[in-house]
Design a protein around this motif. Structure first.
Motif, PDB file in Angstrom:
ATOM      1  N   LEU A 208       0.701  -1.196   0.060  1.00 26.99           N
ATOM      2  CA  LEU A 208      -0.014   0.084   0.100  1.00 26.99           C
ATOM      3  C   LEU A 208       0.826   1.076   0.083  1.00 26.99           C
ATOM      4  CD1 LEU A 208      -2.689   1.520   0.248  1.00 26.99           C
ATOM      5  CD2 LEU A 208      -2.480   1.048   2.657  1.00 26.99           C
ATOM      6  N   LEU A 209       1.771   1.329   0.815  1.00 31.30           N
ATOM      7  CA  LEU A 209       2.546   2.528   1.052  1.00 31.30           C
ATOM      8  C   LEU A 209       3.677   2.723  -0.282  1.00 31.30           C
ATOM      9  CD1 LEU A 209       1.825   3.071   3.839  1.00 31.30           C
ATOM     10  CD2 LEU A 209       4.059   3.649   4.424  1.00 31.30           C
ATOM     11  N   ASP A 210       3.994   1.421  -0.824  1.00 29.34           N
ATOM     12  CA  ASP A 210       4.727   1.753  -2.098  1.00 29.34           C
ATOM     13  C   ASP A 210       3.943   2.164  -3.260  1.00 29.34           C
ATOM     14  OD1 ASP A 210       7.107   0.797  -1.393  1.00 29.34           O
ATOM     15  OD2 ASP A 210       6.962  -1.348  -1.959  1.00 29.34           O
ATOM     16  N   GLY A 211       2.565   1.771  -3.507  1.00 33.15           N
ATOM     17  CA  GLY A 211       1.687   2.235  -4.194  1.00 33.15           C
ATOM     18  C   GLY A 211       1.557   3.601  -3.943  1.00 33.15           C
ATOM     19  N   VAL A 212       1.489   3.960  -2.884  1.00 30.07           N
ATOM     20  CA  VAL A 212       0.830   5.724  -2.621  1.00 30.07           C
ATOM     21  C   VAL A 212       2.265   6.362  -3.097  1.00 30.07           C
ATOM     22  CG1 VAL A 212       0.609   7.535  -0.992  1.00 30.07           C
ATOM     23  CG2 VAL A 212      -0.698   5.200  -0.752  1.00 30.07           C
ATOM     24  N   VAL A 213       3.388   5.916  -2.537  1.00 32.37           N
ATOM     25  CA  VAL A 213       4.555   6.904  -2.928  1.00 32.37           C
ATOM     26  C   VAL A 213       4.859   6.937  -4.517  1.00 32.37           C
ATOM     27  CG1 VAL A 213       7.080   6.963  -2.599  1.00 32.37           C
ATOM     28  CG2 VAL A 213       5.580   6.459  -0.694  1.00 32.37           C
ATOM     29  N   GLU A 214       4.585   5.776  -5.079  1.00 37.18           N
ATOM     30  CA  GLU A 214       4.797   5.700  -6.627  1.00 37.18           C
ATOM     31  C   GLU A 214       3.911   6.517  -7.208  1.00 37.18           C
ATOM     32  OE1 GLU A 214       6.416   4.669 -10.210  1.00 37.18           O
ATOM     33  OE2 GLU A 214       7.307   4.305  -8.215  1.00 37.18           O
ATOM     34  N   TRP A 215       2.496   6.665  -6.614  1.00 38.18           N
ATOM     35  CA  TRP A 215       1.370   7.402  -7.387  1.00 38.18           C
ATOM     36  C   TRP A 215       1.690   8.693  -7.263  1.00 38.18           C
ATOM     37  CZ3 TRP A 215      -2.320   8.752 -10.217  1.00 38.18           C
ATOM     38  CH2 TRP A 215      -3.343   9.473  -9.950  1.00 38.18           C
TER      39      TRP A 215
ATOM     40  N   LEU B 194      -5.404  -3.363  -1.962  1.00 39.96           N
ATOM     41  CA  LEU B 194      -6.242  -3.225  -0.978  1.00 39.96           C
ATOM     42  C   LEU B 194      -5.753  -4.062   0.227  1.00 39.96           C
ATOM     43  CD1 LEU B 194      -7.689  -6.495  -0.535  1.00 39.96           C
ATOM     44  CD2 LEU B 194      -8.919  -5.907  -2.592  1.00 39.96           C
ATOM     45  N   VAL B 195      -6.235  -3.540   1.284  1.00 37.35           N
ATOM     46  CA  VAL B 195      -6.097  -4.556   2.716  1.00 37.35           C
ATOM     47  C   VAL B 195      -7.271  -5.280   3.013  1.00 37.35           C
ATOM     48  CG1 VAL B 195      -5.456  -4.146   5.186  1.00 37.35           C
ATOM     49  CG2 VAL B 195      -4.494  -2.593   3.325  1.00 37.35           C
ATOM     50  N   VAL B 196      -7.142  -6.600   2.884  1.00 35.89           N
ATOM     51  CA  VAL B 196      -8.261  -7.562   2.985  1.00 35.89           C
ATOM     52  C   VAL B 196      -9.178  -7.268   4.179  1.00 35.89           C
ATOM     53  CG1 VAL B 196      -9.073  -9.763   2.968  1.00 35.89           C
ATOM     54  CG2 VAL B 196      -7.058  -8.977   1.422  1.00 35.89           C
ATOM     55  N   GLN B 197      -8.681  -7.290   5.298  1.00 34.85           N
ATOM     56  CA  GLN B 197      -9.318  -7.271   6.522  1.00 34.85           C
ATOM     57  C   GLN B 197     -10.017  -5.909   6.693  1.00 34.85           C
ATOM     58  OE1 GLN B 197     -10.057  -9.906   8.659  1.00 34.85           O
ATOM     59  NE2 GLN B 197      -8.735 -11.094   7.188  1.00 34.85           N
ATOM     60  N   SER B 198      -9.426  -4.873   6.162  1.00 32.75           N
ATOM     61  CA  SER B 198     -10.217  -3.603   6.014  1.00 32.75           C
ATOM     62  C   SER B 198     -11.301  -3.750   5.160  1.00 32.75           C
ATOM     63  CB  SER B 198      -9.328  -2.400   5.678  1.00 32.75           C
ATOM     64  OG  SER B 198     -10.215  -1.455   5.723  1.00 32.75           O
ATOM     65  N   VAL B 199     -11.320  -4.277   4.235  1.00 33.54           N
ATOM     66  CA  VAL B 199     -12.336  -4.446   3.249  1.00 33.54           C
ATOM     67  C   VAL B 199     -13.429  -5.055   3.652  1.00 33.54           C
ATOM     68  CG1 VAL B 199     -13.026  -5.090   0.856  1.00 33.54           C
ATOM     69  CG2 VAL B 199     -10.913  -3.891   1.091  1.00 33.54           C
ATOM     70  N   LEU B 200     -13.117  -6.457   4.242  1.00 33.67           N
ATOM     71  CA  LEU B 200     -14.160  -7.126   4.996  1.00 33.67           C
ATOM     72  C   LEU B 200     -14.855  -6.770   5.883  1.00 33.67           C
ATOM     73  CD1 LEU B 200     -11.911 -10.708   5.157  1.00 33.67           C
ATOM     74  CD2 LEU B 200     -13.578  -9.921   3.377  1.00 33.67           C
ATOM     75  N   ARG B 201     -14.370  -5.628   6.580  1.00 33.45           N
ATOM     76  CA  ARG B 201     -15.045  -4.822   7.639  1.00 33.45           C
ATOM     77  C   ARG B 201     -15.383  -3.653   7.099  1.00 33.45           C
ATOM     78  NH1 ARG B 201     -11.445  -8.215   9.617  1.00 33.45           N
ATOM     79  NH2 ARG B 201     -11.854  -9.244  11.712  1.00 33.45           N
ATOM     80  N   ASN B 202     -15.939  -3.463   5.964  1.00 34.22           N
ATOM     81  CA  ASN B 202     -16.370  -2.286   5.338  1.00 34.22           C
ATOM     82  C   ASN B 202     -15.535  -1.026   5.269  1.00 34.22           C
ATOM     83  OD1 ASN B 202     -18.939  -3.067   4.050  1.00 34.22           O
ATOM     84  ND2 ASN B 202     -19.638  -3.674   5.862  1.00 34.22           N
ATOM     85  N   GLY B 203     -14.375  -1.262   5.489  1.00 34.50           N
ATOM     86  CA  GLY B 203     -13.184  -0.079   5.466  1.00 34.50           C
ATOM     87  C   GLY B 203     -12.663   0.149   3.900  1.00 34.50           C
ATOM     88  N   GLY B 204     -13.288   0.914   3.166  1.00 37.91           N
ATOM     89  CA  GLY B 204     -12.785   1.239   1.741  1.00 37.91           C
ATOM     90  C   GLY B 204     -11.585   1.937   1.879  1.00 37.91           C
ATOM     91  N   TYR B 205     -10.988   2.586   0.879  1.00 34.34           N
ATOM     92  CA  TYR B 205      -9.597   3.406   1.008  1.00 34.34           C
ATOM     93  C   TYR B 205     -10.014   4.616   1.573  1.00 34.34           C
ATOM     94  CZ  TYR B 205      -5.739   5.997  -0.664  1.00 34.34           C
ATOM     95  OH  TYR B 205      -4.420   6.676  -0.440  1.00 34.34           O
ATOM     96  N   ARG B 206     -11.043   5.058   1.507  1.00 34.58           N
ATOM     97  CA  ARG B 206     -11.152   6.520   1.949  1.00 34.58           C
ATOM     98  C   ARG B 206     -11.063   6.377   3.688  1.00 34.58           C
ATOM     99  NH1 ARG B 206     -15.768  10.285   3.278  1.00 34.58           N
ATOM    100  NH2 ARG B 206     -15.045  12.510   3.013  1.00 34.58           N
ATOM    101  N   CYS B 207     -11.799   5.383   4.057  1.00 32.25           N
ATOM    102  CA  CYS B 207     -11.775   5.006   5.629  1.00 32.25           C
ATOM    103  C   CYS B 207     -10.438   4.713   5.946  1.00 32.25           C
ATOM    104  CB  CYS B 207     -12.628   3.589   5.699  1.00 32.25           C
ATOM    105  SG  CYS B 207     -14.042   3.525   5.027  1.00 32.25           S
ATOM    106  N   SER B 208      -9.575   4.105   5.035  1.00 31.15           N
ATOM    107  CA  SER B 208      -8.169   3.796   5.455  1.00 31.15           C
ATOM    108  C   SER B 208      -7.179   4.939   5.526  1.00 31.15           C
ATOM    109  CB  SER B 208      -7.856   2.412   4.559  1.00 31.15           C
ATOM    110  OG  SER B 208      -8.614   1.560   4.813  1.00 31.15           O
ATOM    111  N   SER B 209      -7.579   6.164   5.226  1.00 35.17           N
ATOM    112  CA  SER B 209      -6.626   6.987   5.195  1.00 35.17           C
ATOM    113  C   SER B 209      -7.163   8.299   5.527  1.00 35.17           C
ATOM    114  CB  SER B 209      -6.273   7.145   3.814  1.00 35.17           C
ATOM    115  OG  SER B 209      -7.209   7.451   2.611  1.00 35.17           O
TER     116      SER B 209
END
Length: 623
Positions: free
Chosen positions: A212-219, A566-581
């Motif tokens: 995830l952090l690699d993806g953000v920094v690359e983006w 994605l972060v699997v356990q976040s998504v399974l608990r209804n935590g999308g990307y906006r929730c995760s940041s």
């Protein structure tokens, strides 16, 4: 004072065949001098059971907790502190066990370190000594032990971290009084200066954290990134991702959730300082998240602190939930569910009075409370508040029941997982509204192979056909949610928004790895206008056709959607990307004197239903 008798009995004859002991206060210095801290520390490391039953040691421990003479207390604190220091410096697991045993022995059974101020006062100097001569690595290890064993409150832990030079600053000196907050405007969609993530090892794997952090920094190579983490994740992130613009903060085992969006909102003052507005209402099972904003202020590096505008913090006077709030171009968009907690406070009731919604009086009473709460939110955020759906006002009993059913279909879901409002330069927004019906149609085009790969990625163990059938049945049962989404789409279109429906799946608990329903869609994204380009970032769904539908929908609105791992356990608990940041922006709109209106004269948190009318004058601006 030294001649005052201090005595007690320890009856341990069954275990060690020792006689009751009497200790006089005047004898404490000599008894301490006769002990060997090194030998005692080794006995704790070895797990020698006779150590914890030693009558003299137990007498000295009780004196530490009960003696009133300050000199004797300090003598005992130094004594046990020296034992602790020697125990902590034992190598490897032996040192860890020694400290565990010592702390367990020092803490009386049934007494809570976090709740007992006297116990904390007596043991704090002892605990400070544990890491006094240790390395930064040892101090970090000890801190994690202390968090796990003592469950200290934020203030005590902060004092320890300062004592051991593990944080940059104390958060108290950066607190703002609400009356001092001359500006409060949260996120617009300007370019992101700082992104904050929480990647706890109890829910996020090291590879997920790194990806995830690699993806953000690359983006976005220019963005500053702060990630809270612990354990194996901390080491993995420090090995791969540290740089001049990436910081990883040790949580020391504090179990922050992976959803920093919910804990606070970023804003700015007229002076240019950045403000962390803390949410005052704790979430069930996530009370520790209320500390996250202060932990950011105390821990972020000096360079980042300067670059983002000297972070300050303040606790909001009214509750809010960022997942239920959408910030458009100078507007705040909400649903009736966004204000449920505050409306219940205003009405002084425990739950939504759905039984009264068959009468116009019942509906009017609740809607008046909702409007009052919306007016407060408008003052807090300094911008107009608008609803994504029409509010019920009047009608026959059957019409009111239908309106209640439509609105009730959206209960229990974060608004930002259902609706995305995309500001447009010089025109009304384009808006993406989820649709179970569209999601169902897309499901029919997804191959068994793609569904199987997705199920494996998220840990669904049922067969592909079982999953497909479960999704179809779940979507059939979600007619209330679909009615809510249709109402939102029609209402926003009537206001002039360009509306496009996006696919939404509701994965039922029967096939979920954690036994709970969860949403899968593309709406939960973070928006940004950078160098004249509209951008969005969100989690990949791991369903190629669903991802492509998201990319096309955002492109339709003039936005480029970047998909991140994605972060699997976040998504399974209804935590999308906006929730995760959580994101601090380059600039914020300015409106002076917002919090003062909420905090001067009276406490808006104490409204009763009788004084709701005093806020009704604000409603004209909202409608």
């Amino acid at each position: 004072m030294l001649h005052r008798p201090f005595f007690f009995s320890l009856v341990l004859a069954i275990v060690v065949n020792c006689s009751p002991v009497m200790i006089l206060a005047q004898d404490i210095p000599n008894l301490v001098a006769a002990q060997s801290p090194s030998l005692i520390a080794q006995r704790f490391a070895d797990g020698d059971p006779s150590t914890e039953l030693d009558p003299v040691l137990n007498g000295l421990k009780r004196a530490l907790l009960e003696e009133e003479d300050g000199y004797l207390v300090r003598t005992l604190q130094n004594f046990f502190g020296e034992i602790g220091t020697l125990a902590a410096t034992k190598s490897g697991a032996q040192g860890t066990l020694a400290v565990d045993r010592l702390l367990q022995w020092l803490t009386p059974e049934g007494q809570s370190f976090s709740a007992d101020a006297h116990l904390a006062e007596r043991l704090t100097p002892v605990i400070y000594r544990l890491g006094q001569d240790g390395s930064a690595q040892l101090r970090a290890q000890l801190t994690s032990q202390l968090v796990a064993q003592l469950n200290p409150n934020f203030e005590w832990l902060e004092s320890l971290l300062l004592e051991w030079n593990q944080i940059k600053r104390g958060s108290a000196e950066f607190e703002l009084a609400p009356a001092d907050l001359d500006v409060l405007k949260p996120n617009d969609n300007s370019d992101i200066r700082l992104s904050v993530y929480s990647l706890p090892s109890y829910l996020v794997t090291p590879s997920e954290a790194v990806n995830l952090l690699d993806g953000v920094v690359e983006w976005d190579k220019n963005r500053r990134v702060v990630a809270f983490s612990d354990g194996a994740n901390l080491e993995a992130l420090r090995s791969c991702c540290l740089g001049s613009r990436v910081e990883v903060i040790d949580t020391y085992g504090r179990d922050y959730s992976p959803w920093p969006r919910d804990a606070f909102t970023f804003a700015r003052r007229n002076s240019g300082e950045s403000v962390v507005l803390l949410r005052p209402n704790e979430q069930t099972g996530r009370t520790i998240d209320s500390e996250l904003g202060r932990a950011l202020v105390q821990s972020v590096g000096d360079e980042t602190m300067t670059a983002v505008g000297n972070l300050r913090w303040v606790r909001s006077p009214i509750p809010f939930h960022n997942g239920q709030i959408l910030f458009g171009a100078g507007e705040t968009w909400i649903s009736i569910h966004s204000l449920e907690r505050r409306a219940l406070q205003i009405l002084d009731i425990e739950s939504v009075p759905v039984g009264t919604f068959t009468s116009a009086v019942g509906v009017e009473t609740y809607v008046r409370a909702i409007r009052s709460a919306a007016a407060e939110l408008e003052v807090l955020f300094g911008r107009p508040v608008r609803f994504v759906h029409p509010l019920p006002t009047s009608g026959s009993e059957s019409e009111l029941q239908l309106a209640e059913w439509r609105l009730g279909g959206g209960a229990g879901y974060d608004l930002d997982s259902l609706v995305t409002i995309l500001p447009q330069m010089g025109s009304l927004p384009s808006t993406l509204v989820g649709s179970v019906t569209v999601g169902n149609a897309l499901l029919g085009t997804v191959s068994d192979e793609a569904l199987a790969e997705w199920a494996m990625r998220l840990g669904l163990e049922a067969s592909v056909q079982t999953i497909r059938d479960a999704l179809l049945e779940s979507h059939r049962q979600k007619s209330g949610l679909q009615a809510f989404l249709d109402s939102v789409a029609h209402h926003l279109a009537s206001l002039g928004h360009k509306v496009r429906r996006t696919p939404l799946w509701v994965v039922p608990h029967e096939v979920s790895p954690i036994g709970e329903d969860f949403l899968l869609g593309i709406n939960n994204a973070v928006l940004e206008a950078l160098d004249g380009q509209n951008r969005a970032e969100g989690y990949s769904t791991s369903i190629p056709k669903l991802d492509q539908a998201g990319i096309e929908a955002f492109k339709w609105a003039g936005y480029h959607l970047q998909l991140l791992p994605l972060v699997v356990q976040s998504v399974l608990r209804n935590g999308g990307y906006r929730c995760s940041s959580n994101h601090l922006r380059e600039s914020h709109l300015i409106a002076p004197g917002t919090l003062q209106q909420l905090t001067s004269g009276r406490d808006v948190r104490q409204h009763s239903a009788e004084d709701v009318d005093t806020w009704s004058w604000r409603w004209a601006a909202i409608e």
